[in-house]
Design an enzyme around this catalytic site. Structure first.
Site, mmCIF file in Angstrom:
data_model
loop_
_atom_site.group_PDB
_atom_site.id
_atom_site.type_symbol
_atom_site.label_atom_id
_atom_site.label_comp_id
_atom_site.label_asym_id
_atom_site.label_seq_id
_atom_site.Cartn_x
_atom_site.Cartn_y
_atom_site.Cartn_z
ATOM 1 N N GLY A 272 19.348 -20.149 -99.576
ATOM 2 C CA GLY A 272 20.758 -20.410 -100.264
ATOM 3 C C GLY A 272 20.912 -21.674 -100.990
ATOM 4 O O GLY A 272 19.777 -22.019 -101.800
ATOM 5 N N SER A 273 21.587 -22.294 -100.382
ATOM 6 C CA SER A 273 22.080 -23.655 -101.867
ATOM 7 C C SER A 273 21.504 -24.964 -101.332
ATOM 8 O O SER A 273 21.513 -25.807 -102.107
ATOM 9 C CB SER A 273 23.343 -23.633 -101.311
ATOM 10 N N ILE A 274 20.175 -24.809 -100.372
ATOM 11 C CA ILE A 274 19.395 -25.898 -99.843
ATOM 12 C C ILE A 274 18.627 -26.129 -101.195
ATOM 13 O O ILE A 274 18.322 -27.400 -101.700
ATOM 14 C CB ILE A 274 18.238 -25.275 -98.621
#
Length: 586
Positions: free
Chosen positions: A307-309
């Site tokens: 995801g947003s990592i």
């Protein structure tokens, strides 16, 4: 009469052939194949001796895995009183030994009455108690240091497990098997460090107390008990890991309280990228590991959708390639596919810094589109600069092992499917927010955070520091190792540090919960949409990755909850408690 003679001749011939076959078999068993009988290479001499021998294993002879301070990861060693069954047939100084061991004579005599094999009695003895008991030189009574597997397992995925495996023995250790150095039933490593360092850990010789018995269990050659043990002062070796057992135990308690079912954490030393602690869930079922083979898999070494990592990679490229304008705003009321978002997901107009802090998908999909138009390989380039496109575990030539790997189960990250078109705008946008085919190991994400905290210097992750001889001397040292290839500039690293800090300090930052911690934290959250279940609820991977304290980074930490529900995930709570525990232990 002729028929009778023929029948007698046939019967006699069959009897003679049978006798010859029986004698041949007996010769094979007693004279020819005594040390390698049947396809299983059974040593019949050893088996015969074993049938009429009773023994107490003191040490299994396999090399040991210890933490950075020399404490065992698997065993405890304690001085214990050992009694042999033949004591029931003789007079022995029960009262004197009981007094020295801090036990009642009744306990000892009753234990011996019920005994069928050598048995440990009572609790741990002091060094002086052990000396006094052995000074009596009572046959069948010994005070010895005994190795026992810990009742409560710690770092089970790091340590791994051993088991009998004919396939592995015949594939990897033919010469040792032929020489009789090991048998087909010698346990070998099948996961974790037990597997990657198996050749170094193979047992030299068991240490044991033994005596010979008759068919009723009585002493065959009197009451003489022998001690056998490895005389070699150098082997078996110790594998000294970088793990801190005290920290590992405390943080596993945090995990146990959290109720997290699938996922785990990785804690690295920022300066060295050494593993301080690491845990994967579900835990290994050591009694029956193959009942659920997935439990053997270390989730921290397995690529997971981040995801947003992954926006950290896009941010690095945008900074270094000057793709961000100072006053540019991004409309975060829209999805990456230009659709208006539901009211509760709208974030309004945000600049680059606020977009990172609040994790606006639209900003990073737009930036990724710019990158792709400029150079379709740019996303890969910056993933590489942050150490995400190759295996991050320590590797190199060790003796006759070419490209020896400390993490033998570590899998490669992916950003694209082989058939993906890097010029396809929709695929580029999905990759930018860590969806579709982007999969990263938690170990590599933790190392990325350590890299940023170090100012962009890439290093491989190490979990073993040294292979030590039994006498404490060094057999091999694993020196810290730079990762190959280009890296981000110090300026880019500084800007990423600032962005990661904003995630926590901003009022709407996705890491604002960590503002109350005694250590200042910088980091990035991530929620990856995996699927929708039958009840129409989204199944996600929930991450938080960061480092602390910000002023003087000491630890990089990643916590991930896999295949969970976003609204019930304990990811942030685990991260919070781990930071707090480390502060209290400092």
């Amino acid at each position: 009469m002729t028929k009778i003679r023929k029948r007698l001749l046939i019967v006699s011939t069959l009897i003679m052939v049978g006798m010859l076959l029986l004698n041949s078999r007996l010769m094979q068993i007693q004279l020819i194949s005594t040390e390698s009988f049947s396809d299983n290479n059974i040593n019949l001499i050893e088996a015969s001796v074993k049938q009429r021998t009773q023994e107490m294993i003191i040490d299994d002879g396999r090399g040991k895995l210890v933490d950075r301070n020399g404490e065992s990861l698997l065993y405890t060693k304690s001085n214990r009183l050992v009694l042999f069954p033949f004591l029931k047939e003789m007079d022995w100084p029960v009262e004197e030994i009981a007094a020295l061991a801090g036990l009642s004579p009744y306990v000892l005599t009753e234990a011996v009455k019920k005994m069928k094999e050598p048995t440990m009695i009572g609790g741990e003895l002091s060094g002086s108690q052990m000396e006094e008991i052995n000074r009596l030189q009572t046959p069948g009574v010994f005070a010895v240091p005994i190795q026992e597997e810990q009742q409560t397992t710690v770092a089970d995925h790091i340590v791994g497990i051993t088991a009998e495996s004919k396939e592995i023995i015949e594939k990897n250790y033919k010469n040792q098997l032929k020489k009789g150095e090991i048998s087909i039933t010698t346990p070998v490593g099948i996961s974790g460090l037990q597997r990657s360092f198996d050749e170094f850990l193979l047992p030299e010789q068991e240490s044991k107390l033994l005596y010979h018995v008759d068919r009723r269990g009585g002493p065959l050659f009197g009451i003489d008990v022998k001690y056998t043990g490895a005389a070699n002062p150098f082997y078996p070796v110790n594998i000294q890991t970088t793990v801190d057992v005290a920290i590992q135990k405390r943080l596993e308690e945090v995990m146990n309280r959290s109720g997290l079912k699938e996922g785990g954490f990785v804690l690295l030393d920022v300066e060295t990228s050494e593993v301080v602690a690491m845990t994967s869930r579900p835990s290994i079922n050591k009694k029956n590991p193959y009942n659920n083979e997935k439990s053997i898999v270390n989730r921290m070494l397995t690529p997971q959708m981040p995801g947003s990592i992954f926006k950290t990679v896009i941010a690095a490229a945008a900074i270094e390639q000057n793709l961000v304008q100072a006053n540019e705003l991004y409309n975060c009321d829209y999805s990456i596919h230009d659709k208006i978002l539901p009211a509760k997901k709208k974030q309004g107009l945000l600049n680059f810094t606020d977009s990172f802090a609040e994790s606006c998908n639209r900003t990073f999909s737009d930036l990724a589109k710019k990158m792709s138009e400029k150079d379709p390989e740019m996303m890969d380039e910056y993933a590489h600069k942050l150490g995400l496109t190759e295996l991050v575990g320590w590797n190199g030539d060790v003796f006759h092992f070419e490209q020896f790997r400390q993490f033998d189960q570590e899998a490669r990250n992916t950003i694209w499917h082989p058939d993906d078109d890097k010029k396809d705008v929709n695929l580029v946008k999905l990759a930018a927010i860590g969806q579709r085919n982007v999969k990263l190991t938690p170990l590599s994400v933790a190392n990325m955070m350590a890299t940023i905290a170090r100012g962009g210097k890439k290093q491989t992750v190490k979990i073993v520091d040294e292979i030590q001889y039994k006498n404490g001397g060094s057999l091999y040292t694993f020196h810290n190792q730079k990762m190959s290839g280009n890296r981000i500039s110090p300026y880019t690293a500084l800007q990423l540090q600032r962005l990661l800090k904003e995630v926590v300090i901003q009022e709407k930052g996705t890491g604002r919960r960590f503002q109350t911690l005694p250590y200042t934290v910088a980091g990035k959250s991530g929620t990856a949409d995996i699927r929708v279940n039958a009840a129409n609820k989204e199944i996600v991977n929930k991450w938080f990755a960061g480092y602390f304290p910000v002023e003087n980074p000491k630890y990089a930490l990643v916590v991930v909850d896999l295949n969970t529900f976003s609204d019930t995930s304990p990811t942030n709570q685990i991260f919070y408690e781990i930071v707090k525990e480390l502060y209290e232990m400092s």
